[in-house]
Design a protein around this motif. Structure first.
Motif, PDB file in Angstrom:
ATOM      1  N   GLU A  34       0.870  -1.172   0.000  1.00 32.00           N
ATOM      2  CA  GLU A  34       0.000   0.000   0.000  1.00 32.00           C
ATOM      3  C   GLU A  34       0.913   1.229   0.000  1.00 32.00           C
ATOM      4  N   ALA A  35       1.097   1.829  -1.182  1.00 31.80           N
ATOM      5  CA  ALA A  35       2.015   2.964  -1.313  1.00 31.80           C
ATOM      6  C   ALA A  35       1.322   4.270  -0.942  1.00 31.80           C
ATOM      7  N   TRP A  36       2.108   5.227  -0.475  1.00 35.10           N
ATOM      8  CA  TRP A  36       1.574   6.481   0.057  1.00 35.10           C
ATOM      9  C   TRP A  36       1.652   7.596  -0.983  1.00 35.10           C
ATOM     10  N   SER A  37       0.519   8.256  -1.235  1.00 34.14           N
ATOM     11  CA  SER A  37       0.477   9.390  -2.156  1.00 34.14           C
ATOM     12  C   SER A  37      -0.029  10.646  -1.462  1.00 34.14           C
ATOM     13  N   GLY A  38      -0.092  10.614  -0.129  1.00 35.15           N
ATOM     14  CA  GLY A  38      -0.697  11.713   0.614  1.00 35.15           C
ATOM     15  C   GLY A  38      -2.118  11.385   1.043  1.00 35.15           C
ATOM     16  N   VAL A  39      -2.720  10.387   0.384  1.00 35.74           N
ATOM     17  CA  VAL A  39      -4.042   9.893   0.754  1.00 35.74           C
ATOM     18  C   VAL A  39      -4.026   8.380   0.659  1.00 35.74           C
ATOM     19  N   GLY A  40      -5.060   7.746   1.244  1.00 37.16           N
ATOM     20  CA  GLY A  40      -5.209   6.300   1.119  1.00 37.16           C
ATOM     21  C   GLY A  40      -5.294   5.609   2.453  1.00 37.16           C
ATOM     22  N   ASN A  41      -6.220   4.674   2.546  1.00 35.92           N
ATOM     23  CA  ASN A  41      -6.309   3.883   3.769  1.00 35.92           C
ATOM     24  C   ASN A  41      -7.091   2.606   3.538  1.00 35.92           C
ATOM     25  N   ILE A  42      -6.964   1.703   4.510  1.00 31.79           N
ATOM     26  CA  ILE A  42      -7.694   0.435   4.522  1.00 31.79           C
ATOM     27  C   ILE A  42      -8.490   0.389   5.816  1.00 31.79           C
ATOM     28  N   THR A  43      -9.811   0.221   5.716  1.00 31.36           N
ATOM     29  CA  THR A  43     -10.658   0.195   6.903  1.00 31.36           C
ATOM     30  C   THR A  43     -11.679  -0.934   6.807  1.00 31.36           C
ATOM     31  N   ASN A  44     -12.098  -1.427   7.970  1.00 29.75           N
ATOM     32  CA  ASN A  44     -13.180  -2.419   8.070  1.00 29.75           C
ATOM     33  C   ASN A  44     -12.954  -3.613   7.137  1.00 29.75           C
ATOM     34  N   SER A  45     -11.747  -4.143   7.149  1.00 26.69           N
ATOM     35  CA  SER A  45     -11.408  -5.234   6.231  1.00 26.69           C
ATOM     36  C   SER A  45     -10.618  -6.315   6.970  1.00 26.69           C
ATOM     37  N   TYR A  46     -10.554  -7.514   6.380  1.00 32.73           N
ATOM     38  CA  TYR A  46      -9.843  -8.597   7.054  1.00 32.73           C
ATOM     39  C   TYR A  46      -9.329  -9.635   6.077  1.00 32.73           C
ATOM     40  N   ALA A  47      -8.441 -10.499   6.588  1.00 28.71           N
ATOM     41  CA  ALA A  47      -7.915 -11.616   5.803  1.00 28.71           C
ATOM     42  C   ALA A  47      -7.697 -12.822   6.711  1.00 28.71           C
ATOM     43  N   THR A  48      -7.938 -14.013   6.162  1.00 29.21           N
ATOM     44  CA  THR A  48      -7.645 -15.261   6.860  1.00 29.21           C
ATOM     45  C   THR A  48      -6.846 -16.160   5.917  1.00 29.21           C
ATOM     46  N   GLY A  49      -6.042 -17.059   6.470  1.00 33.67           N
ATOM     47  CA  GLY A  49      -5.309 -17.998   5.628  1.00 33.67           C
ATOM     48  C   GLY A  49      -3.881 -18.192   6.087  1.00 33.67           C
ATOM     49  N   SER A  50      -2.945 -18.286   5.126  1.00 36.61           N
ATOM     50  CA  SER A  50      -1.542 -18.538   5.464  1.00 36.61           C
ATOM     51  C   SER A  50      -0.628 -17.952   4.396  1.00 36.61           C
ATOM     52  N   ILE A  51       0.583 -17.586   4.845  1.00 40.18           N
ATOM     53  CA  ILE A  51       1.612 -17.082   3.938  1.00 40.18           C
ATOM     54  C   ILE A  51       2.933 -17.745   4.280  1.00 40.18           C
ATOM     55  N   TYR A  52       3.607 -18.266   3.262  1.00 40.30           N
ATOM     56  CA  TYR A  52       4.990 -18.697   3.411  1.00 40.30           C
ATOM     57  C   TYR A  52       5.842 -17.892   2.436  1.00 40.30           C
ATOM     58  N   SER A  53       6.949 -17.341   2.909  1.00 44.61           N
ATOM     59  CA  SER A  53       7.823 -16.574   2.036  1.00 44.61           C
ATOM     60  C   SER A  53       9.260 -16.660   2.519  1.00 44.61           C
ATOM     61  N   ASN A  54      10.192 -16.669   1.576  1.00 37.38           N
ATOM     62  CA  ASN A  54      11.603 -16.590   1.945  1.00 37.38           C
ATOM     63  C   ASN A  54      12.086 -15.140   1.892  1.00 37.38           C
ATOM     64  N   SER A  55      11.115 -14.196   1.883  1.00 33.97           N
ATOM     65  CA  SER A  55      11.459 -12.790   1.729  1.00 33.97           C
ATOM     66  C   SER A  55      11.026 -11.968   2.941  1.00 33.97           C
ATOM     67  N   ALA A  56      11.448 -10.711   2.954  1.00 30.57           N
ATOM     68  CA  ALA A  56      11.006  -9.740   3.948  1.00 30.57           C
ATOM     69  C   ALA A  56       9.715  -9.078   3.476  1.00 30.57           C
ATOM     70  N   TYR A  57       9.190  -8.141   4.304  1.00 29.55           N
ATOM     71  CA  TYR A  57       7.991  -7.361   4.009  1.00 29.55           C
ATOM     72  C   TYR A  57       6.758  -8.253   3.836  1.00 29.55           C
ATOM     73  N   VAL A  58       6.458  -8.991   4.892  1.00 30.82           N
ATOM     74  CA  VAL A  58       5.295  -9.884   4.878  1.00 30.82           C
ATOM     75  C   VAL A  58       4.368  -9.489   6.027  1.00 30.82           C
TER      76      VAL A  58
END
Length: 212
Positions: free
Chosen positions: A74-98
């Protein structure tokens, strides 16, 4: 990469959902953004949206910008947001920023939750966001209910924000498994017991009055 939109510039996304989402990257990935709903968003607004049973696996990445249960980055342009939302499940990664909700959050997140289990070999791992801008209040009134594991010895690994202290309005569960054990580690968030989350009043007290 996203089940709904790969690249969402200045988009308004409301009442959207995806179920049983599988994203698997086995070749070398450079500059990857992967999210259960949106891969990358710039100046984006997401409200009242969710992903159920997301399964993201990134096994051979060269560089990743963000991997999240709902949004990769979620990149910043001076505006933007995430509200009233959700996620379920799983993530596997060999990387950062998770992140269980957003891999890299430069906009705001509020009144949202994640129960995405995360396994990573790197740092910048968070139950809500792996990386946030340098403000405690970027994430507010949000809940993480999943489990986390990282083989990295880096310190950027927390239940709300991977790289920064959490606002006290965010909540986690005492029985969350962190690297296989229950932890009372507190990085600014509020810790509640499992039974607290069975009570509807808990959510009314945490979320804003117009959140669901």
């Amino acid at each position: 990469v996203g089940a709904l939109i790969g690249n969402a510039n200045q988009a308004n996304i409301s009442y959207c959902s995806a179920t049983d989402v599988t994203i698997k990257a086995v070749s070398e990935s450079v500059g990857m953004n992967a999210g259960g709903l949106v891969g990358y968003g710039y100046g984006m607004f997401i409200t009242n949206s969710f992903v159920q049973n997301v399964n993201i696996s990134v096994e051979n990445s060269v560089s990743v910008n963000g991997i999240g249960g709902l949004v990769g980055r979620e990149a910043w342009s001076g505006v933007g947001n995430i509200t009233n939302s959700y996620a379920t499940g799983s993530i596997y990664s060999n990387s950062a920023y998770v992140g269980g909700l957003v891999g890299q959050a430069q906009g705001y997140i509020s009144d949202s939750w994640s129960s995405v289990d995360i396994v990573s070999d790197m740092s910048y791992i968070g139950g809500i966001s792996g990386y946030v801008r340098q403000n405690v209040d970027v994430v507010q009134r949000s809940i993480y209910l999943g489990n986390m594991y990282s083989s990295s010895t880096d310190k950027f690994f927390h239940r709300i924000n991977g790289n920064f202290e959490s606002d006290v309005t965010n909540h986690v569960m005492s029985s969350n498994l962190i690297n296989g054990v229950m932890s009372e580690e507190n990085n600014g968030e509020t810790i509640l017991e499992y039974n607290d989350y069975l009570n509807a009043e808990t959510y009314k007290n945490i979320f804003a009055s117009d959140a669901y």
